[in-house]
Design a protein around this motif. Sequence first.
Motif, mmCIF file in Angstrom:
data_model
loop_
_atom_site.group_PDB
_atom_site.id
_atom_site.type_symbol
_atom_site.label_atom_id
_atom_site.label_comp_id
_atom_site.label_asym_id
_atom_site.label_seq_id
_atom_site.Cartn_x
_atom_site.Cartn_y
_atom_site.Cartn_z
ATOM 1 N N ASP A 191 2.409 2.232 3.477
ATOM 2 C CA ASP A 191 1.129 1.564 3.256
ATOM 3 C C ASP A 191 0.505 1.914 1.906
ATOM 4 O O ASP A 191 -0.313 1.163 1.385
ATOM 5 C CB ASP A 191 0.155 1.924 4.387
ATOM 6 C CG ASP A 191 0.644 1.359 5.715
ATOM 7 O OD1 ASP A 191 1.296 0.301 5.696
ATOM 8 O OD2 ASP A 191 0.364 1.968 6.764
ATOM 9 N N ASN A 192 0.868 3.059 1.331
ATOM 10 C CA ASN A 192 0.316 3.467 0.038
ATOM 11 C C ASN A 192 1.057 2.847 -1.142
ATOM 12 O O ASN A 192 0.659 3.042 -2.292
ATOM 13 C CB ASN A 192 0.345 4.988 -0.092
ATOM 14 C CG ASN A 192 -0.509 5.662 0.960
ATOM 15 O OD1 ASN A 192 -1.506 5.098 1.410
ATOM 16 N ND2 ASN A 192 -0.105 6.846 1.375
ATOM 17 N N GLY A 193 2.149 2.144 -0.880
ATOM 18 C CA GLY A 193 2.910 1.523 -1.951
ATOM 19 C C GLY A 193 4.078 2.366 -2.425
ATOM 20 O O GLY A 193 4.775 1.977 -3.351
ATOM 21 N N ASN A 194 4.284 3.520 -1.812
ATOM 22 C CA ASN A 194 5.416 4.375 -2.187
ATOM 23 C C ASN A 194 6.706 3.780 -1.641
ATOM 24 O O ASN A 194 6.756 3.304 -0.507
ATOM 25 C CB ASN A 194 5.231 5.787 -1.633
ATOM 26 C CG ASN A 194 3.972 6.439 -2.171
ATOM 27 O OD1 ASN A 194 3.567 6.167 -3.297
ATOM 28 N ND2 ASN A 194 3.350 7.269 -1.361
ATOM 29 N N ILE A 195 7.754 3.825 -2.462
ATOM 30 C CA ILE A 195 9.038 3.248 -2.069
ATOM 31 C C ILE A 195 10.072 4.353 -1.962
ATOM 32 O O ILE A 195 10.224 5.170 -2.864
ATOM 33 C CB ILE A 195 9.489 2.188 -3.096
ATOM 34 C CG1 ILE A 195 8.494 1.037 -3.099
ATOM 35 C CG2 ILE A 195 10.889 1.710 -2.796
ATOM 36 C CD1 ILE A 195 8.775 -0.011 -4.131
#
Length: 96
Positions: A43-47
């Motif tokens: 959800d934080n955009g970390n991949i």
Amino acid sequence: MYAVIKTGGKQYRVEPESIIRVEKLNANEGETVEIPAILVRDDNGNIKTEGKVKAEVVKHGKHKKVIVFKFKRKKNYKRWNGHRQPFTELKITEIS
């Protein structure tokens, strides 16, 4: 949060609680299967490039019939063939 999984030679983008149809798996209805994830985005955009997706087998079935028709003009050659591809319907329960 979503993940990209690979099964049956195809890749699918899945989210929790989503239902997908994949190539037939050797698992009974109601069982939980674990599929390795190629890519996970939280959800934080970390991949992340590794992860696991847990899914529950909802049902097995067959897709609609596809008609294969072959012919050669002026030769009186015609062939009809039908094909129904088996599938497994999965409900995504958890992405980690």
